[in-house]
Design a protein around this motif. Sequence first.
Motif, PDB file in Angstrom:
ATOM      1  N   ALA A  90      38.565  36.675  35.720  1.00 33.53           N
ATOM      2  CA  ALA A  90      38.339  37.896  36.497  1.00 33.53           C
ATOM      3  C   ALA A  90      39.347  38.971  36.095  1.00 33.53           C
ATOM      4  O   ALA A  90      38.983  40.128  35.876  1.00 33.53           O
ATOM      5  CB  ALA A  90      38.430  37.601  37.988  1.00 33.53           C
ATOM      6  N   GLY A  91      40.611  38.595  35.983  1.00 33.23           N
ATOM      7  CA  GLY A  91      41.636  39.552  35.595  1.00 33.23           C
ATOM      8  C   GLY A  91      41.391  40.123  34.211  1.00 33.23           C
ATOM      9  O   GLY A  91      41.574  41.323  33.987  1.00 33.23           O
ATOM     10  N   ARG A  92      40.971  39.273  33.299  1.00 28.77           N
ATOM     11  CA  ARG A  92      40.684  39.738  31.927  1.00 28.77           C
ATOM     12  C   ARG A  92      39.548  40.763  31.923  1.00 28.77           C
ATOM     13  O   ARG A  92      39.502  41.659  31.082  1.00 28.77           O
ATOM     14  CB  ARG A  92      40.325  38.546  31.047  1.00 28.77           C
ATOM     15  CG  ARG A  92      40.153  38.909  29.598  1.00 28.77           C
ATOM     16  CD  ARG A  92      40.154  37.665  28.735  1.00 28.77           C
ATOM     17  NE  ARG A  92      40.186  38.033  27.340  1.00 28.77           N
ATOM     18  CZ  ARG A  92      39.192  37.795  26.504  1.00 28.77           C
ATOM     19  NH1 ARG A  92      38.115  37.162  26.908  1.00 28.77           N
ATOM     20  NH2 ARG A  92      39.288  38.158  25.248  1.00 28.77           N
ATOM     21  N   GLN A  93      38.627  40.616  32.875  1.00 27.62           N
ATOM     22  CA  GLN A  93      37.499  41.538  32.978  1.00 27.62           C
ATOM     23  C   GLN A  93      37.810  42.707  33.913  1.00 27.62           C
ATOM     24  O   GLN A  93      36.917  43.469  34.274  1.00 27.62           O
ATOM     25  CB  GLN A  93      36.255  40.783  33.473  1.00 27.62           C
ATOM     26  CG  GLN A  93      35.782  39.745  32.484  1.00 27.62           C
ATOM     27  CD  GLN A  93      34.650  38.893  33.030  1.00 27.62           C
ATOM     28  OE1 GLN A  93      34.613  38.540  34.207  1.00 27.62           O
ATOM     29  NE2 GLN A  93      33.713  38.550  32.176  1.00 27.62           N
ATOM     30  N   SER A  94      39.065  42.820  34.322  1.00 31.06           N
ATOM     31  CA  SER A  94      39.510  43.867  35.258  1.00 31.06           C
ATOM     32  C   SER A  94      38.729  43.844  36.557  1.00 31.06           C
ATOM     33  O   SER A  94      38.335  44.874  37.095  1.00 31.06           O
ATOM     34  CB  SER A  94      39.423  45.252  34.595  1.00 31.06           C
ATOM     35  OG  SER A  94      40.281  45.306  33.484  1.00 31.06           O
ATOM     36  N   GLU A  95      38.512  42.630  37.054  1.00 31.88           N
ATOM     37  CA  GLU A  95      37.799  42.431  38.317  1.00 31.88           C
ATOM     38  C   GLU A  95      38.680  41.669  39.295  1.00 31.88           C
ATOM     39  O   GLU A  95      39.397  40.753  38.901  1.00 31.88           O
ATOM     40  CB  GLU A  95      36.520  41.615  38.082  1.00 31.88           C
ATOM     41  CG  GLU A  95      35.525  42.270  37.185  1.00 31.88           C
ATOM     42  CD  GLU A  95      34.312  41.414  36.904  1.00 31.88           C
ATOM     43  OE1 GLU A  95      33.383  41.923  36.246  1.00 31.88           O
ATOM     44  OE2 GLU A  95      34.265  40.238  37.325  1.00 31.88           O
ATOM     45  N   PRO A  96      38.614  42.004  40.561  1.00 32.73           N
ATOM     46  CA  PRO A  96      39.374  41.252  41.547  1.00 32.73           C
ATOM     47  C   PRO A  96      38.715  39.913  41.863  1.00 32.73           C
ATOM     48  O   PRO A  96      37.510  39.742  41.706  1.00 32.73           O
ATOM     49  CB  PRO A  96      39.352  42.157  42.778  1.00 32.73           C
ATOM     50  CG  PRO A  96      38.064  42.899  42.657  1.00 32.73           C
ATOM     51  CD  PRO A  96      37.875  43.114  41.175  1.00 32.73           C
ATOM     52  N   VAL A 107      45.031  42.643  47.592  1.00 33.27           N
ATOM     53  CA  VAL A 107      45.293  42.604  46.147  1.00 33.27           C
ATOM     54  C   VAL A 107      44.223  43.410  45.410  1.00 33.27           C
ATOM     55  O   VAL A 107      44.526  44.177  44.489  1.00 33.27           O
ATOM     56  CB  VAL A 107      45.357  41.147  45.638  1.00 33.27           C
ATOM     57  CG1 VAL A 107      45.361  41.093  44.113  1.00 33.27           C
ATOM     58  CG2 VAL A 107      46.577  40.434  46.210  1.00 33.27           C
ATOM     59  N   ALA A 108      42.963  43.249  45.824  1.00 34.13           N
ATOM     60  CA  ALA A 108      41.866  44.002  45.194  1.00 34.13           C
ATOM     61  C   ALA A 108      42.088  45.501  45.351  1.00 34.13           C
ATOM     62  O   ALA A 108      41.914  46.268  44.395  1.00 34.13           O
ATOM     63  CB  ALA A 108      40.523  43.588  45.798  1.00 34.13           C
TER      64      ALA A 108
END
Length: 103
Positions: A46-52, A17-18
Amino acid sequence: LAIGIAGADRYTTSQAVALAFFPAAAGVAVASGMTFPDALAAGPLAGRQSEPMLLVPSSGALPSTIHAYLSTHAADIGSVEVFGGTAAVSDTVVNEVAASLHS
């Protein structure tokens, strides 16, 4: 259009996914793959920060797929957020995550 993303286990799936959605993330979130509450709660942040959200074991060795993602993207990753505290993700695993970013 929907695509399936799967791996041999939950750790490999989180890496897949990452790779699919966060090819050049500036940071990563890490939570235990042994229980779901921490990853479930932290996933939207994490998604809001564009991080996996990478799943890791609570203790023991870091899965090779997670090490590979971290070491391959080390130049892009400037921060790691660990969710669940040391009861969920041991200091040893956190240290392995850090070492993967410097290997």
